[in-house]
Enzyme design. Structure first.
Site, PDB file in Angstrom:
ATOM      1  CB  SER A 183      -0.884  -0.008   1.259  1.00 32.81           C
ATOM      2  OG  SER A 183      -1.743   1.094   1.229  1.00 32.81           O
ATOM      3  CB  ALA A 184       1.149   4.089  -2.369  1.00 39.29           C
ATOM      4  CB  CYS A 309      -7.330   0.225   9.507  1.00 46.67           C
ATOM      5  SG  CYS A 309      -5.719   0.286   8.774  1.00 46.67           S
TER       6      CYS A 309
HETATM    7  N1  PLP Z   1      -2.176  -4.640   5.730  1.00 50.24           N
HETATM    8  C1  PLP Z   1      -1.457  -3.999   6.674  1.00 50.24           C
HETATM    9  C2  PLP Z   1      -0.355  -4.736   7.378  1.00 50.24           C
HETATM   10  C3  PLP Z   1      -1.725  -2.658   6.989  1.00 50.24           C
HETATM   11  O1  PLP Z   1      -1.030  -2.045   7.926  1.00 50.24           O
HETATM   12  C4  PLP Z   1      -2.771  -1.998   6.292  1.00 50.24           C
HETATM   13  C5  PLP Z   1      -3.111  -0.596   6.595  1.00 50.24           C
HETATM   14  O2  PLP Z   1      -2.483   0.330   6.380  1.00 50.24           O
HETATM   15  C6  PLP Z   1      -3.491  -2.714   5.314  1.00 50.24           C
HETATM   16  C7  PLP Z   1      -3.167  -4.026   5.070  1.00 50.24           C
HETATM   17  C8  PLP Z   1      -4.611  -2.064   4.542  1.00 50.24           C
HETATM   18  O3  PLP Z   1      -4.086  -1.186   3.599  1.00 50.24           O
HETATM   19  P1  PLP Z   1      -4.984  -0.075   2.890  1.00 50.24           P
HETATM   20  O4  PLP Z   1      -5.248   0.957   3.934  1.00 50.24           O
HETATM   21  O5  PLP Z   1      -4.153   0.419   1.758  1.00 50.24           O
HETATM   22  O6  PLP Z   1      -6.222  -0.710   2.413  1.00 50.24           O
END
Ligand code: PLP
Length: 364
Positions: A183-184, A309
């Protein structure tokens, strides 16, 4: 990114000059990312809206194909994975014929290859293990674990490399897995753009149907500026990685020493060895992490109680819960402190006294 938000506004699927210009930018970014990660082929880079989507695409995509074929399916992962892995796996396991096993890592968040392979079954279709934990920073021995799985199983191996990208050298072939996700925004790139790396010729059921972009794996007009930004951000992060990590380790260790001396009772959740230099997770048992986050914010320190999140959920960190053997006080009192390229000694020295002041106020 700016030209692709202003003058170069074409849709990469259009065949006129504006479209061709945008397509060129997307494919140039794909080639750049493929080179940075040593992918077998640029086609292995599939752009998505972020890592949540990339994880869902791969995990659900594999299970869905098995399910359609009426094949029983076992999934294997760990209790400390990000929710963007755990939730799609749990949802997939609601379907008849699909079962999920989650192993509990040790007190540092590590899964051993011997423990994981013990759970492999003849019908295990998928193993998913993150490279570095996003809450406590533990680096998982993914190459060793993947090799052990391969010896005994034909399961596909997925690795959420989101927290590791831009912080650890990332050479896709050395991981020995079938797929990784990125994820950027985790490496100072734009938000809302991510990547699934996998062999596009190996069957995967797409989440979306429509325009057939990204070799039919992710329909929808590409986020051209985001893609260009992600490639550039990854390049810059890799360039700075070694110097940044060397600078951050002493900062992180000083921060922990200072917290331990100012705040008796503090517990370190991040391992001191084999973890990302940019993360320190500590618990203040008896205190509420989310309240401490608020009070620290008022004093100029931006930290979190767990994964950003999941900040809106009040249940506390599932990662700290898993590594602490279900210790609820330690889980509720967890703080995730992130260091970065802008963190300096003044912030490090100021943090523990500010935290101790907050704890004293709450105690009185
Ligand atoms: N996987 C991990 C380990 C994360 O820390 C995150 C959140 O940043 C994600 C997945 C989900 O990424 P995104 O927010 O780009 O959907």
């Amino acid at each position: 990114m700016l030209p692709y938000l202003t003058n170069h506004f074409g849709n990469p699927s259009s065949t006129h000059r504006y479209g061709v210009e945008a397509r060129y930018a997307v494919e140039k970014a794909r080639r750049r990312i493929a080179k940075l990660l040593s992918l077998p082929n640029p086609d292995w880079a599939i752009f998505t809206s972020g890592a949540t989507e990339a994880n869902n695409l791969y995990l659900r995509g594999i299970v869905e194909l098995r399910r359609r074929g009426g094949v029983a399916c076992h999934l294997l992962s760990a209790a400390t994975e990000h929710k963007a892995v755990l939730d799609p796996l749990k949802e997939a396991a609601n379907a008849p014929g699909v079962e999920l096993t989650l192993v509990t890592p040790d007190s540092e968040g590590r899964v051993t290859s011997s423990e994981l392979v013990d759970h492999l079954r003849a019908e295990t279709a998928l193993v998913s293990l993150m490279l570095a934990n996003n809450e406590i920073g533990t680096i998982q021995a993914v190459p060793e674990i993947a090799a052990a799985v391969r010896e005994r199983s034909a399961a596909m191996i997925h690795c959420d490399a989101v927290q590791a990208a831009g912080k650890l050298p990332l050479h896709f072939p050395s991981l020995g897995v079938d797929a990784i996700t990125l994820s950027a925004h985790k490496f100072h790139g734009p938000k809302g753009i991510g990547l699934l790396v996998c062999d596009p010729d190996k069957a995967l059921a797409p989440l979306l149907s429509g325009g057939g972009q990204e070799r039919n794996l992710r329909a929808g007009t590409e986020n051209v500026a985001g893609i260009v930004g992600m490639a550039k951000a990854l390049e810059l992060a890799i360039e700075e990685l070694e110097e940044l990590n060397t600078r951050l380790v002493p900062l992180r260790e000083r921060l922990w020493a200072s917290i331990a001396s100012h705040c008796p009772g503090a517990v370190r959740n991040s391992p001191s060895e084999g973890s990302l230099p940019e993360l320190l997770n500590v618990s203040l048992p008896g205190f509420e992490g989310s309240r401490l986050v608020q009070a620290l914010d008022e004093r100029g320190f931006a930290v979190s109680a767990g994964s950003a999140c999941a900040s809106s959920q009040s249940t506390g960190s599932h990662v700290v819960l898993a590594i602490s053997g279900g210790d609820e006080a330690r889980t509720r009192g967890a703080l995730r402190i992130g260091l970065g390229r802008d963190t300096g000694w003044a912030q490090i020295e100021g943090f523990a006294p500010a935290l101790a002041g907050i704890l004293a106020e709450r105690d009185s």
